[in-house]
Design a protein around this motif. Structure first.
Motif, short mmCIF file in Angstrom:
data_model
loop_
_atom_site.label_atom_id
_atom_site.label_comp_id
_atom_site.label_asym_id
_atom_site.label_seq_id
_atom_site.Cartn_x
_atom_site.Cartn_y
_atom_site.Cartn_z
N ALA A 225 0.83 -1.20 0.00
CA ALA A 225 0.00 0.00 0.00
C ALA A 225 0.87 1.25 0.00
O ALA A 225 1.95 1.26 0.58
CB ALA A 225 -0.91 0.00 1.23
N VAL A 226 0.38 2.30 -0.65
CA VAL A 226 1.12 3.56 -0.63
C VAL A 226 1.00 4.18 0.75
O VAL A 226 0.01 3.99 1.47
CB VAL A 226 0.60 4.53 -1.71
N ARG A 227 2.00 4.93 1.13
CA ARG A 227 2.04 5.48 2.49
C ARG A 227 1.23 6.77 2.63
O ARG A 227 0.75 7.09 3.72
CB ARG A 227 3.50 5.74 2.91
N GLU A 228 1.08 7.53 1.56
CA GLU A 228 0.38 8.81 1.66
C GLU A 228 -0.30 9.12 0.33
O GLU A 228 0.30 8.98 -0.73
CB GLU A 228 1.39 9.93 1.99
N HIS A 229 -1.56 9.52 0.39
CA HIS A 229 -2.30 9.92 -0.81
C HIS A 229 -3.13 11.15 -0.49
O HIS A 229 -3.90 11.16 0.46
CB HIS A 229 -3.22 8.80 -1.30
N ARG A 230 -2.94 12.21 -1.30
CA ARG A 230 -3.75 13.42 -1.16
C ARG A 230 -4.88 13.34 -2.16
O ARG A 230 -4.68 13.38 -3.38
CB ARG A 230 -2.90 14.68 -1.42
N ALA A 231 -6.09 13.22 -1.64
CA ALA A 231 -7.26 13.03 -2.49
C ALA A 231 -7.57 14.29 -3.29
O ALA A 231 -7.19 15.41 -2.92
CB ALA A 231 -8.45 12.64 -1.64
N GLU B 79 -7.45 10.21 -9.10
CA GLU B 79 -6.97 11.59 -9.11
C GLU B 79 -6.27 11.89 -7.79
O GLU B 79 -6.61 11.34 -6.74
CB GLU B 79 -8.15 12.54 -9.27
N GLY B 80 -5.26 12.75 -7.83
CA GLY B 80 -4.59 13.15 -6.61
C GLY B 80 -3.09 12.89 -6.66
O GLY B 80 -2.52 12.63 -7.72
N VAL B 81 -2.47 12.96 -5.49
CA VAL B 81 -1.01 12.86 -5.40
C VAL B 81 -0.62 11.79 -4.39
O VAL B 81 -1.05 11.83 -3.23
CB VAL B 81 -0.39 14.21 -5.00
N VAL B 82 0.19 10.85 -4.85
CA VAL B 82 0.79 9.83 -3.97
C VAL B 82 2.20 10.28 -3.63
O VAL B 82 2.97 10.67 -4.51
CB VAL B 82 0.84 8.46 -4.68
N ARG B 83 2.54 10.24 -2.36
CA ARG B 83 3.93 10.43 -1.91
C ARG B 83 4.29 9.16 -1.13
O ARG B 83 3.66 8.84 -0.13
CB ARG B 83 4.08 11.68 -1.05
N ASP B 84 5.31 8.48 -1.60
CA ASP B 84 5.55 7.13 -1.09
C ASP B 84 7.03 6.89 -0.90
O ASP B 84 7.87 7.47 -1.59
CB ASP B 84 4.98 6.14 -2.11
N ARG B 85 7.33 6.00 0.03
CA ARG B 85 8.72 5.65 0.34
C ARG B 85 8.71 4.38 1.17
O ARG B 85 7.74 4.12 1.90
CB ARG B 85 9.41 6.78 1.10
N PRO B 86 9.77 3.59 1.13
CA PRO B 86 9.81 2.38 1.95
C PRO B 86 10.25 2.66 3.37
O PRO B 86 11.03 3.58 3.64
CB PRO B 86 10.84 1.51 1.23
N ALA B 87 9.78 1.81 4.29
CA ALA B 87 10.23 1.91 5.68
C ALA B 87 11.65 1.40 5.83
O ALA B 87 12.42 1.93 6.63
CB ALA B 87 9.29 1.11 6.59
N LYS B 88 12.01 0.36 5.05
CA LYS B 88 13.31 -0.28 5.22
C LYS B 88 14.09 -0.31 3.91
O LYS B 88 13.52 -0.56 2.85
CB LYS B 88 13.13 -1.72 5.73
N PRO B 89 15.41 -0.07 3.98
CA PRO B 89 16.21 -0.01 2.75
C PRO B 89 16.55 -1.37 2.15
O PRO B 89 16.93 -1.44 0.98
CB PRO B 89 17.48 0.71 3.21
N GLN B 90 16.43 -2.45 2.92
CA GLN B 90 16.73 -3.79 2.39
C GLN B 90 15.46 -4.64 2.47
O GLN B 90 14.96 -4.94 3.56
CB GLN B 90 17.88 -4.45 3.15
N ARG B 91 14.97 -5.01 1.28
CA ARG B 91 13.73 -5.78 1.19
C ARG B 91 14.01 -6.96 0.27
O ARG B 91 14.07 -6.80 -0.96
CB ARG B 91 12.60 -4.89 0.65
N GLY B 92 14.21 -8.14 0.87
CA GLY B 92 14.78 -9.22 0.08
C GLY B 92 14.01 -10.52 0.07
O GLY B 92 13.18 -10.80 0.94
N PHE B 93 14.34 -11.31 -0.95
CA PHE B 93 13.90 -12.70 -1.08
C PHE B 93 15.14 -13.52 -1.38
O PHE B 93 15.95 -13.14 -2.23
CB PHE B 93 12.89 -12.83 -2.22
N MET B 94 15.31 -14.64 -0.65
CA MET B 94 16.47 -15.50 -0.86
C MET B 94 16.01 -16.90 -1.25
O MET B 94 15.04 -17.42 -0.68
CB MET B 94 17.30 -15.58 0.41
N ILE B 95 16.70 -17.50 -2.23
CA ILE B 95 16.35 -18.83 -2.67
C ILE B 95 17.58 -19.73 -2.60
O ILE B 95 18.67 -19.37 -3.08
CB ILE B 95 15.73 -18.81 -4.09
#
Length: 534
Positions: free
Chosen positions: A68-74, A178-194
């Motif tokens: 989900a986006v963190r911020e949306h201005r309707a 319509e509107g403006v999304v301002r978004d950013r991740p909480a964490k800089p490392q978001r991984g999947f390992m196999i």
């Protein structure tokens, strides 16, 4: 009978004023009249032209995406959806790859640096470059206004994430609100390992996962390609250790190219000094043995210089293949340190430790020295280095290098330390919590396949061990998390079953790494959304 238009006009005359139709701009302000009208005349009987009515729109709702986006201005307006004649344009040539990818996905034309117009999507870089800490800035802004979309960000990665949001917004003939999304991740490392060592996954399967990870805004793919069962990537320095089923370097380069196009760093792992059974099979003299001559499965004898030479050969060879920002050195489950008295069971290791580090040194110090030496081998390649938490030991005379990130996966190992011990030392930690994030084929050793619901409802990046979070004051030292697939009982599932089994856990983990707060949707609604957005 008076027709409706004339009735409206009559009403205007009676009021002695010009009627204006007022709508709302997408930013919430008042819109200008929808047709041109002359100022009121001194002649009160004059009739002004009747304005055309303007459609009124309800206030928009936040886009439904994963994460989900963190911020949306309707705002009020029709929103945007891809239509014939629409284009993707870029304000910066560096965004050509992102623009061409999005254009292909949305079936729009790619128009390069053309002037944006109605129906278009514009991609642009903003003047700011790095975040305050000097790291990568992955934020972005997505604006929908006037039937145009603009995605802007300080860096290319942020623009790419904005395109993932837009792609999800319009999937299934939906409309980007319509509107403006301002978004950013909480964490800089978001991984999947196999774990591709114990089980062979072909390049097509891995590439499908890269595409899936990119759409979910993951930025790391870990490849554990060396273990007791097999060594899975072509080698020029030691071809004798490579298993029959493996990836060629050409296949790896294609995976790396695809990952780079999704702003995903591939993190390789050659685990040592344990989990080297494939190397030992070709070099049996390197196997660790105790005083009775019993072999320690997968463990090399780290008192023998040749063991270090082979591992360093491999590290240097694959450093040239993998250009990413990170490298995983392993260091877990060294068998010599899982017995009650390592010094008595492995006197050759104890003697080597005392010779190198002094009379008080123990086997754990020799293992720590091994880890530091492998880190030193990698330092000329300027990688961020990681090691499993059970490769770090309390006490002893030799300390693990300060810059090593702790990949914390378990509290079940002998002598395992609580996460807070590493955090108090000032170390950075990446969360691999085996209670939530370990998908172990065959479910041995009390493992259970993780469920997306449990991750979604209970886990956060601060829940590093077990089910309880560490203190919030350590949040900045927790760099992110990794969902991991381990193939201990490799025949338990097919690659297709693995892909199906991890589908919702991957989405739940993506949500909590992007925004660790309690999600706005119930689990049931989250599952429905996953089916809508892919």
């Amino acid at each position: 009978m008076i027709s409706r238009p004339l009735a409206i006009a009559a009403g205007v005359v009676a009021a002695g004023a010009v009627a204006l139709t007022v709508a709302v701009w997408p930013d919430g302000g008042d819109e200008a009249p929808s047709s041109s009208a002359s100022p009121p005349s001194d002649n009160k009987s004059a009739v002004s032209p009747t304005p055309s009515p303007t459609k009124s729109y309800p206030l928009s709702k936040a886009p439904a995406t994963i994460p989900a986006v963190r911020e949306h201005r309707a705002a009020r307006g029709p929103g945007w959806k891809p239509k014939g004649g629409g284009r993707v344009v870029v304000a910066d040539d560096d965004l050509a790859d992102e623009g061409q990818l999005l254009a292909g996905e949305l079936k729009l034309a790619y128009a390069g640096d053309a002037e944006p117009r109605k129906g278009d999507v514009e991609l642009a870089l903003t003047p700011e470059k790095a975040d305050a800490s000097g790291g990568r800035d992955e934020s972005y802004t997505l604006s929908v206004k006037g039937q145009r979309v603009k995605i802007s960000a300080p860096e290319e990665a942020g623009v790419f994430y904005g395109t993932r949001t837009l792609k999800q917004e319009v999937r299934g003939d939906r409309t980007a609100p319509e509107g403006v999304v301002r978004d950013r991740p909480a964490k800089p490392q978001r991984g999947f390992m196999i774990d591709i060592a114990r089980k062979h996954f072909d390049s097509a399967w891995i590439e499908d996962r890269v595409r899936e990870l990119g759409d979910l805004k993951y930025n790391q793919l870990g490849l554990h390609f060396s273990d007791d069962q097999a060594f899975r990537i072509e080698s020029k320095s030691h071809p004798e250790i490579v298993s029959r089923d493996h990836l060629s370097k050409a296949q790896v380069r294609r995976i790396l190219k695809l990952a780079a196009s999704r702003h995903i760093t591939v993190v390789p792992e050659i685990d040592s000094p344990g989990h080297l059974g494939a190397v030992i099979a070709a070099h049996p003299s390197l196997q660790l043995r105790d005083t009775r001559g019993v072999a320690a499965r997968g463990a090399v004898d780290i008192s023998k210089p040749q063991a270090a030479e082979i591992v360093d050969d491999l590290l240097e060879e694959y450093a040239d293949l993998f250009p990413g920002r990170y490298w995983h050195l392993g260091a877990d489950e060294y068998r010599a340190l899982t017995v009650e008295n390592p010094e008595a069971s492995y006197p050759q290791l104890a003697a080597a430790a005392r010779e190198k580090y002094g009379s008080d040194a123990r086997v754990q110090d020799l293992a720590t020295g091994w880890l530091n030496d492998r880190a030193e081998t990698m330092r000329p390649f300027e990688r961020g280095l990681k090691a499993w938490n059970d490769g770090f030991f309390r006490g002893g005379v030799e300390k693990a290098d300060d810059d090593l990130e702790v990949a914390y996966w378990t509290g079940k190992e002998i002598g395992a330390r609580e996460p807070v011990e590493y955090l108090k030392e000032g170390r950075n930690v990446v969360n691999y919590n085996d209670e939530y994030l370990y998908y172990v084929l065959g479910q041995p050793n009390t493992f259970r396949y993780p469920t997306g619901q449990r991750i979604y409802e209970q886990w956060t990046p601060r829940v590093i061990r077990g089910t309880k979070p560490v203190n919030a004051k350590y949040d900045d030292q927790i760099l992110g998390g990794v969902f991991a697939v381990w193939c201990d009982l490799s025949g338990s599932q097919t690659p297709e079953q693995v892909a199906k089994g991890i589908r919702m856990p991957l989405r739940a983990t993506a949500q909590k790494l992007w925004d660790e707060r309690k999600p706005g949707l119930s689990w049931g609604d989250f599952v429905k959304l996953a089916d809508q957005v892919g």
